[in-house]
Design a protein around this motif. Sequence first.
Motif, PDB file in Angstrom:
ATOM      1  N   TYR A   3       0.864  -1.190   0.000  1.00 54.85           N
ATOM      2  CA  TYR A   3       0.000   0.000   0.000  1.00 54.85           C
ATOM      3  C   TYR A   3       0.891   1.227   0.000  1.00 54.85           C
ATOM      4  N   CYS A  40       5.417  -2.898   4.895  1.00 53.81           N
ATOM      5  CA  CYS A  40       3.979  -3.133   4.743  1.00 53.81           C
ATOM      6  C   CYS A  40       3.721  -4.621   4.502  1.00 53.81           C
ATOM      7  N   ASP A  42       0.754  -5.761   3.549  1.00 51.49           N
ATOM      8  CA  ASP A  42      -0.355  -5.842   2.592  1.00 51.49           C
ATOM      9  C   ASP A  42      -1.675  -6.280   3.209  1.00 51.49           C
ATOM     10  N   GLY A  44      -4.054  -4.258   4.315  1.00 52.22           N
ATOM     11  CA  GLY A  44      -5.110  -3.393   3.811  1.00 52.22           C
ATOM     12  C   GLY A  44      -5.986  -2.721   4.848  1.00 52.22           C
ATOM     13  N   GLU A  47      -6.287   1.266   4.435  1.00 55.62           N
ATOM     14  CA  GLU A  47      -6.948   1.874   3.272  1.00 55.62           C
ATOM     15  C   GLU A  47      -8.343   2.424   3.583  1.00 55.62           C
ATOM     16  N   ALA A  57      -3.564   0.350  -2.937  1.00 58.36           N
ATOM     17  CA  ALA A  57      -2.635  -0.733  -3.240  1.00 58.36           C
ATOM     18  C   ALA A  57      -1.837  -0.345  -4.478  1.00 58.36           C
TER      19      ALA A  57
END
Length: 113
Positions: A3, A40, A42, A44, A47, A57
């Motif tokens: 991200y 990171c 990932d 999420g 976000e 992403a």
Amino acid sequence: MTYIVKDECIKCKLTDCVEVCPVDCFYEGENMLVINPDECIDCGVCEPECPLDAIVADSDENLKEKDKWLLINKKFSAIWPNITKKKDPMSDHEKFKNVKEKHKKYFSEKPGK
């Protein structure tokens, strides 16, 4: 995949995303945040916390200037201080939240305080 933080964060620097990050991979500049793409995981979770949609992403097909934003996040996460707690947004963030292409006019390489 990782991200990244992009243009919308500049001059707003809302930090809701910081509190939910399980690996503390956010770094603070004078007027924006970045994510260290090597740290990171990932997941999420950051976000949806950003009310400005400044976090995406790097695999997002709609991401403009992907290489530029990935480089900015990588470069400045290596030199700016880590941020792990939510802070108040920039005092004039409402004025800048809908401004487009803020990087050209407002980006600062200075670290956050």
